[in-house]
Design a protein around this motif. Structure first.
Motif, PDB file in Angstrom:
ATOM      1  N   VAL A   1      35.331  34.690 -10.552  1.00 40.49           N
ATOM      2  CA  VAL A   1      34.125  35.014 -11.090  1.00 40.49           C
ATOM      3  C   VAL A   1      33.131  36.155 -11.896  1.00 40.49           C
ATOM      4  O   VAL A   1      33.524  37.009 -10.645  1.00 40.49           O
ATOM      5  CB  VAL A   1      32.581  34.936 -10.031  1.00 40.49           C
ATOM      6  CG1 VAL A   1      31.213  34.060 -11.139  1.00 40.49           C
ATOM      7  CG2 VAL A   1      32.416  32.963  -9.493  1.00 40.49           C
ATOM      8  N   GLN A   2      32.472  36.106 -13.089  1.00 39.52           N
ATOM      9  CA  GLN A   2      32.944  37.125 -13.492  1.00 39.52           C
ATOM     10  C   GLN A   2      31.595  37.488 -14.369  1.00 39.52           C
ATOM     11  O   GLN A   2      31.758  36.427 -14.705  1.00 39.52           O
ATOM     12  CB  GLN A   2      34.309  38.261 -14.231  1.00 39.52           C
ATOM     13  CG  GLN A   2      35.264  38.724 -13.684  1.00 39.52           C
ATOM     14  CD  GLN A   2      36.468  38.927 -14.562  1.00 39.52           C
ATOM     15  OE1 GLN A   2      36.488  38.641 -15.901  1.00 39.52           O
ATOM     16  NE2 GLN A   2      37.310  38.822 -13.805  1.00 39.52           N
ATOM     17  N   GLY A   3      30.604  38.315 -14.532  1.00 40.83           N
ATOM     18  CA  GLY A   3      29.233  38.663 -15.582  1.00 40.83           C
ATOM     19  C   GLY A   3      30.563  40.253 -16.535  1.00 40.83           C
ATOM     20  O   GLY A   3      30.864  40.474 -15.982  1.00 40.83           O
TER      21      GLY A   3
ATOM     22  N   ILE B   1      33.450  37.641  -6.609  1.00 45.44           N
ATOM     23  CA  ILE B   1      32.222  37.344  -7.316  1.00 45.44           C
ATOM     24  C   ILE B   1      32.199  39.006  -7.827  1.00 45.44           C
ATOM     25  O   ILE B   1      31.634  39.528  -7.160  1.00 45.44           O
ATOM     26  CB  ILE B   1      31.344  36.788  -6.924  1.00 45.44           C
ATOM     27  CG1 ILE B   1      31.063  35.057  -6.463  1.00 45.44           C
ATOM     28  CG2 ILE B   1      29.938  36.452  -7.487  1.00 45.44           C
ATOM     29  CD1 ILE B   1      30.032  34.937  -5.882  1.00 45.44           C
ATOM     30  N   THR B   2      32.379  39.141  -9.429  1.00 47.64           N
ATOM     31  CA  THR B   2      31.923  40.611 -10.078  1.00 47.64           C
ATOM     32  C   THR B   2      31.653  40.757 -11.577  1.00 47.64           C
ATOM     33  O   THR B   2      31.640  39.424 -11.916  1.00 47.64           O
ATOM     34  CB  THR B   2      33.436  41.960 -10.144  1.00 47.64           C
ATOM     35  OG1 THR B   2      34.882  40.550  -9.656  1.00 47.64           O
ATOM     36  CG2 THR B   2      33.573  42.787 -10.037  1.00 47.64           C
ATOM     37  N   ASN B   3      30.102  42.193 -10.803  1.00 43.79           N
ATOM     38  CA  ASN B   3      29.791  42.185 -11.566  1.00 43.79           C
ATOM     39  C   ASN B   3      28.539  41.277 -12.203  1.00 43.79           C
ATOM     40  O   ASN B   3      28.237  41.035 -13.557  1.00 43.79           O
ATOM     41  CB  ASN B   3      30.282  42.414 -13.133  1.00 43.79           C
ATOM     42  CG  ASN B   3      31.278  43.611 -12.919  1.00 43.79           C
ATOM     43  OD1 ASN B   3      30.858  44.460 -12.118  1.00 43.79           O
ATOM     44  ND2 ASN B   3      31.910  44.248 -13.820  1.00 43.79           N
ATOM     45  N   LEU B   4      28.301  40.257 -11.584  1.00 43.97           N
ATOM     46  CA  LEU B   4      26.620  39.430 -12.164  1.00 43.97           C
ATOM     47  C   LEU B   4      25.849  40.341 -11.897  1.00 43.97           C
ATOM     48  O   LEU B   4      25.464  40.942 -11.061  1.00 43.97           O
ATOM     49  CB  LEU B   4      26.503  37.857 -11.299  1.00 43.97           C
ATOM     50  CG  LEU B   4      27.666  37.060 -10.840  1.00 43.97           C
ATOM     51  CD1 LEU B   4      27.232  35.557 -11.007  1.00 43.97           C
ATOM     52  CD2 LEU B   4      28.284  37.063 -12.700  1.00 43.97           C
TER      53      LEU B   4
END
Ligand SMILES: *[C@@H]1O[C@H](CO)[C@@H](O)[C@H](O)[C@H]1NC(C)=O
Ligand SMILES: *[C@@H]1O[C@H](CO)[C@@H](O)[C@H](O)[C@H]1NC(C)=O
Ligand SMILES: *[C@@H]1O[C@H](CO)[C@@H](O)[C@H](O)[C@H]1NC(C)=O
Length: 384
Positions: A114-116, A155-158
């Motif tokens: 998951v990336q923002g 999960i990165t940069n959310l």
């Protein structure tokens, strides 16, 4: 409308898979139409984006959520993703208003990324629910994000903004790394309207790493109720209740084992470090380490380790049902950090054998008073 386009692509892919005979030997026919579909990147947006994304999740290797407006009373449900799916949030994700339990976002699966994207924000606009009562009354507020049953996932940069109540729930996860997450509920400080806005609530999970998180809220920054091999590092906690274990006891899973809080800052908070064992219950808290933690502007407790938590701190007589073993507190800096009405270091243990194997070194937390009712304090430390 993006979804019809997807249907066309899928239809085209399916047709080419069927229609590609031996006539074109340079093209390797897809062995299975499902695999061809899985190669697809799907973009969803607007008010139909959430439902379309949920419905098509299994068909998309990459799901791009671009400025999705999730309708009121519904979950952006990505809990049944195919293995290896990538989810990318772009632009601003919003949710409609309704009094309900939530969650507003649910993501689960195996090997999920998951990336923002740069500049993206998940904005729950919690002010619509905030009434100063959190989960204790007033409006029914939806929890924000269930990161449940994620395995070997990242999960990165959310960037999450203004959750109605609790922000991120991590449960039933094995192998989850969260990097660079921001949870900013600081707007809830105004009029003390934001309440119970926990940053990370963690239970029944193992091998969880939270790296570089920034949490601005009004309750625990991190609360670990159960789980094994959990690390929170390089983080910032501001405005809330600090870095907490527990409360432990009285739930289905009451074991906390091998947790490390490392190289993090707690500021403008009620507590710095807090380990809460619930009185009248059973469980265990083993091998919890706080190392290299900097405290500043702490109003109540710099370091609080208690075996008499009952929903409130230091209530009644500490007991021994949830032993705290192998606790390490080292390199905790907070000179002048605690308010003069607060307490620097408070320890309450039920007996000399319910708190054992502690290491305590290089802890400098000052500014507050000495608590008069510490009990069975291990010899490596003292209340101060
Ligand atoms: C996350 O953000 C950092 C800083 O902006 C950037 O360097 C990194 O590439 C981003 N990672 C991903 C996976 O988007
Ligand atoms: C603990 O979790 C980390 C991920 O945060 C993982 O790399 C490591 O292998 C785990 N340790 C054990 C003993 O499973
Ligand atoms: C903790 O502090 C001691 C003494 O100042 C120092 O020797 C040690 O390297 C520090 N540990 C970490 C992990 O920073």
């Amino acid at each position: 409308m993006v979804f019809p386009k997807l249907s066309l692509i899928l239809a085209a892919l399916a047709a080419s898979a069927v229609a590609a005979p031996a006539a074109e030997p340079q093209v390797t026919p897809a062995p299975n139409p499902v695999i061809a579909r899985r190669a697809t990147s799907c973009t969803f947006s607007g008010s139909t984006g959430a439902a379309s994304a949920s419905a098509s999740a299994k068909a998309c290797a990459t799901i791009v959520l671009s400025n999705v407006a999730v309708p009121s009373g519904t979950t952006l449900d990505l809990s049944k993703l195919a293995d290896g799916t990538t989810v990318i949030f772009q632009g601003t994700t919003t949710w409609g208003y309704k009094e309900w339990a939530g969650p507003l976002l649910n993501i689960g699966g195996n090997k999920i990324t998951v990336q923002g994207a740069a500049g993206s924000v998940l904005n729950a606009d919690g002010a619509r629910w905030w009434d100063g009562q959190g989960g204790n009354g007033g409006k029914t507020k939806p929890k924000f994000f269930s990161a449940h049953s994620l395995t070997s996932s990242t999960i990165t940069n959310l960037s999450i903004k203004n959750t109605p109540v609790q922000a991120v729930s991590i449960n039933g996860c094995t192998g989850l790394t969260i990097t660079g997450m921001t949870i900013d509920d600081s707007a809830g400080d105004t009029g003390a309207l934001g309440h119970n806005t926990d940053g990370f609530d963690i239970g029944s999970s193992s091998n969880v790493m939270i790296d570089g998180a920034k949490v601005y809220n009004q309750d625990d920054c991190v609360a670990i109720n159960s789980g094994t091999n959990i690390t929170f590092q390089n983080g910032l906690c501001s405005g809330g209740h600090g870095l907490s274990i527990g409360s432990v006891g009285g739930r289905t899973d009451n074991t906390v084992d091998t947790v490390t809080f490392y190289n993090s800052q707690v500021t403008k908070s009620t507590n710095g470090i807090r380990v809460k064992a619930s009185v009248g219950t059973t469980g265990k808290i083993n091998k919890v380490t706080y190392n290299k933690i900097t405290l500043s502007s702490i109003s109540k407790y710099g370091v609080l380790i208690e075996q008499n938590y009952d929903g409130g701190d230091l209530h009644g007589t500490a007991d021994t049902g949830v032993p705290i073993t192998g606790l390490t507190i080292e390199n905790v800096t907070g000179t002048g950090a605690v308010a003069s009405s607060g307490y620097d270091v408070v320890v309450t243990c039920g007996s000399s054998t319910s708190c054992t194997g502690w290491t305590w070194s290089n802890v400098a937390v000052t500014g507050g008073k000495t608590y008069a009712s510490c009990s069975n304090v291990p010899s490596v430390t003292k209340c101060s």
